[in-house]
Design an enzyme around this catalytic site. Structure first.
Site, mmCIF file in Angstrom:
data_model
loop_
_atom_site.group_PDB
_atom_site.id
_atom_site.type_symbol
_atom_site.label_atom_id
_atom_site.label_comp_id
_atom_site.label_asym_id
_atom_site.label_seq_id
_atom_site.Cartn_x
_atom_site.Cartn_y
_atom_site.Cartn_z
ATOM 1 N N ARG A 185 0.831 -1.216 0.000
ATOM 2 C CA ARG A 185 0.000 0.000 0.000
ATOM 3 C C ARG A 185 0.860 1.258 0.000
ATOM 4 O O ARG A 185 0.439 2.320 -0.437
ATOM 5 C CB ARG A 185 -0.961 -0.015 1.205
ATOM 6 C CG ARG A 185 -1.842 1.205 1.322
ATOM 7 C CD ARG A 185 -3.125 0.915 2.118
ATOM 8 N NE ARG A 185 -2.869 0.129 3.314
ATOM 9 C CZ ARG A 185 -2.451 0.637 4.486
ATOM 10 N NH1 ARG A 185 -2.268 1.930 4.621
ATOM 11 N NH2 ARG A 185 -2.242 -0.153 5.515
ATOM 12 N N TYR B 283 -15.107 16.310 -15.563
ATOM 13 C CA TYR B 283 -15.425 14.882 -15.559
ATOM 14 C C TYR B 283 -16.498 14.644 -14.483
ATOM 15 O O TYR B 283 -16.417 15.188 -13.379
ATOM 16 C CB TYR B 283 -14.162 14.077 -15.262
ATOM 17 C CG TYR B 283 -14.432 12.595 -15.222
ATOM 18 C CD1 TYR B 283 -14.709 11.916 -16.397
ATOM 19 C CD2 TYR B 283 -14.455 11.900 -14.021
ATOM 20 C CE1 TYR B 283 -14.997 10.554 -16.375
ATOM 21 C CE2 TYR B 283 -14.734 10.546 -13.991
ATOM 22 C CZ TYR B 283 -15.007 9.878 -15.172
ATOM 23 O OH TYR B 283 -15.294 8.546 -15.141
ATOM 24 N N ASP C 222 -6.498 18.055 -14.757
ATOM 25 C CA ASP C 222 -6.743 16.729 -15.305
ATOM 26 C C ASP C 222 -6.337 16.769 -16.780
ATOM 27 O O ASP C 222 -6.960 17.442 -17.594
ATOM 28 C CB ASP C 222 -8.232 16.376 -15.135
ATOM 29 C CG ASP C 222 -8.556 14.950 -15.562
ATOM 30 O OD1 ASP C 222 -7.878 14.426 -16.470
ATOM 31 O OD2 ASP C 222 -9.508 14.379 -15.009
ATOM 32 N N LYS D 221 -7.234 5.410 -19.701
ATOM 33 C CA LYS D 221 -7.468 5.926 -21.041
ATOM 34 C C LYS D 221 -6.171 5.820 -21.870
ATOM 35 O O LYS D 221 -5.711 4.728 -22.112
ATOM 36 C CB LYS D 221 -7.996 7.357 -20.949
ATOM 37 C CG LYS D 221 -9.087 7.554 -19.880
ATOM 38 C CD LYS D 221 -10.375 6.823 -20.193
ATOM 39 C CE LYS D 221 -11.344 6.797 -19.011
ATOM 40 N NZ LYS D 221 -11.640 8.070 -18.396
HETATM 41 C C1 LIG Z 1 -12.136 8.499 -17.102
HETATM 42 C C2 LIG Z 1 -11.753 9.819 -16.559
HETATM 43 C C3 LIG Z 1 -11.544 10.029 -15.184
HETATM 44 C C4 LIG Z 1 -11.757 8.941 -14.160
HETATM 45 O O1 LIG Z 1 -10.867 7.909 -14.330
HETATM 46 P P1 LIG Z 1 -11.159 6.401 -13.831
HETATM 47 O O2 LIG Z 1 -9.903 5.708 -14.203
HETATM 48 O O3 LIG Z 1 -12.371 5.917 -14.547
HETATM 49 O O4 LIG Z 1 -11.389 6.485 -12.351
HETATM 50 C C5 LIG Z 1 -11.145 11.280 -14.770
HETATM 51 N N1 LIG Z 1 -10.988 12.292 -15.643
HETATM 52 C C6 LIG Z 1 -11.207 12.136 -16.968
HETATM 53 C C7 LIG Z 1 -11.011 13.296 -17.872
HETATM 54 C C8 LIG Z 1 -11.592 10.908 -17.478
HETATM 55 O O5 LIG Z 1 -11.808 10.756 -18.792
#
Ligand SMILES: *Cc1c(COP(=O)(O)O)cnc(C)c1O
Length: 393
Positions: free
Chosen positions: A57, A110, A182, A206
């Site tokens: 962890r 998001y 982000d 992604k």
């Molecule tokens: C998918 C996504 C998230 C969240 O990510 P997870 O891996 O699904 O928790 C956050 N920000 C953006 C822009 C995303 O496309």
């Protein structure tokens, strides 16, 4: 270990640590525990994210390889890999915010981030101001003495709104405000830390992993003191990335620059073809000259505007539903950044309960379709889009 019973030997296999040669690829360290020769060594390991490994962890060699690799790609001082993108977002916000603190966030966020901020506001006494994110004057107007975080997205979903990161970080320069961005939509294409950002977040689910086989996240820090602070809170939250997920993500990184370049080029090509189609009233892609932040995109994303675009169908909600079920090669699904192309029609799926007015408030039309361009040949993608557009007309 001579003279031991088979029962004892069975639980103490020899652990081989390579000597005299090194693995070329990153090994998967699946074990969760490391032992020490001395109590002092173990005590030192508790002190921070760069110390010796002791418990999964708190850190793991495979996970740390991923953290170091992405730190270098983003030009940061350190990183924390997490079990999901939301894990990274939650770890950062819960580490740096306390009750009575104020957050300024752009409104097109998001969905999970938006929900987290509303939850922090309702249940934890955090104040949140949402801004459109078009003009840094919005930040100057919203600033309060207790503002601690400015939260932005390089390219927002599904509007493809681009935020002028240098101008927005400039608006809080010299203040005790952490800028968090982000950057999930534009890895490689944009390095927010170069524009004065303090924390960069990716859903590695992604583009970074890129093959649709991982859920993961990472936060990259410009300053190691913020890294240490968030790492400490991540231990309480238990956000650690699993070694195998980290390993798959490292594998994805090898082709990240090539994938993103190809996806950006195909997205620009498809955006142009969609813009000329009679069933499409508007295309949202920062690489097109009629995009509201095209000039910002040219500065911030000079090598390509990413693989995600959105467009409006003249036929509205019904056309969007028909279209998204009519695609064959392209999948219908709420993700992006994979090798396969994906469409999403919010008004008939994730946002089905919303009427036209509440959709519009979220920057989404009834006929808005989001398209994440994968690695297929653009002519094959266009053939699929064209037949689906014909069905929806
Ligand atoms: C998918 C996504 C998230 C969240 O990510 P997870 O891996 O699904 O928790 C956050 N920000 C953006 C822009 C995303 O496309």
């Amino acid at each position: 270990m001579t003279g031991l019973h088979p029962q004892t030997r069975a639980v103490h296999p020899p652990v081989i640590v390579p000597e005299g040669s090194e693995p070329v690829g990153v090994p998967i360290y699946q074990g969760h525990l490391f032992s020490f020769d001395s109590g002092d060594g173990l005590a030192a390991a508790f002190q921070g994210p760069d110390e010796a490994f002791f418990y999964g962890r708190m850190g793991n060699p495979t996970v740390r390889s991923l953290e170091r690799a992405v730190t270098e790609l983003e030009g940061g001082a350190g990183a924390l890999a997490t079990a999901s993108g939301m894990g990274a977002i939650s770890a950062v916000l819960l580490a740096v915010l306390g009750s009575g603190d104020h957050v300024i966030a752009q409104s097109a966020l998001y969905g999970g981030t938006h929900a987290l901020l509303l939850d922090l506001a309702e249940r934890w006494g955090v104040e949140v101001t949402f801004i459109p994110g078009d003009d840094p004057a919005e930040v100057r107007d919203a600033l309060r003495p207790n503002t601690r975080v400015l939260y932005l997205e390089t390219v927002a979903n599904p509007t493809t709104h681009v935020t002028d990161l240098p101008a927005f970080t400039e608006a809080v320069r010299g203040r005790d405000v952490l800028t968090v961005v982000d950057n999930t939509f534009t890895p490689i294409l944009c390095k927010p830390i170069e524009h004065g950002v303090d924390v960069v977040i990716h859903s590695t689910t992604k583009y970074l992993s890129g093959h649709g086989d991982v859920v993961g996240g990472i936060a990259v820090f410009a300053d190691s003191s913020v890294h240490h602070r968030v790492w400490k809170h991540s231990l309480e939250l238990g956000t650690a990335a699993a070694p195998f997920a980290a390993w798959l993500t490292i594998r994805g990184l090898a082709t990240l620059p090539m994938r993103v370049a190809r996806q950006s080029a195909s997205a620009l090509d498809i955006a142009g073809r969609l813009a000329a189609h009679p069933s499409v009233t508007r295309v949202h892609y920062p690489g097109l000259s009629d995009h509201p932040q095209h000039e910002v995109a040219r500065r911030l994303l000079p090598d390509g505007a990413g693989g995600v675009l959105a467009f409006e169908l003249a036929g509205g909600r019904d056309a969007g539903g028909t279209f998204s079920e009519a695609v064959r090669l392209i999948g219908l699904g709420p993700s992006l950044g994979a090798a396969v192309s994906l469409v999403m029609h919010p008004a008939s799926t994730s946002h089905r309960q919303m009427d036209a007015a509440s959709l519009a408030a979220a920057g989404i039309g009834e006929g808005t379709v989001r398209l994440s361009i994968g690695l297929e040949h653009p002519d094959d993608l266009w053939a699929d889009l064209e037949q689906a557009l014909a069905k929806a007309a």
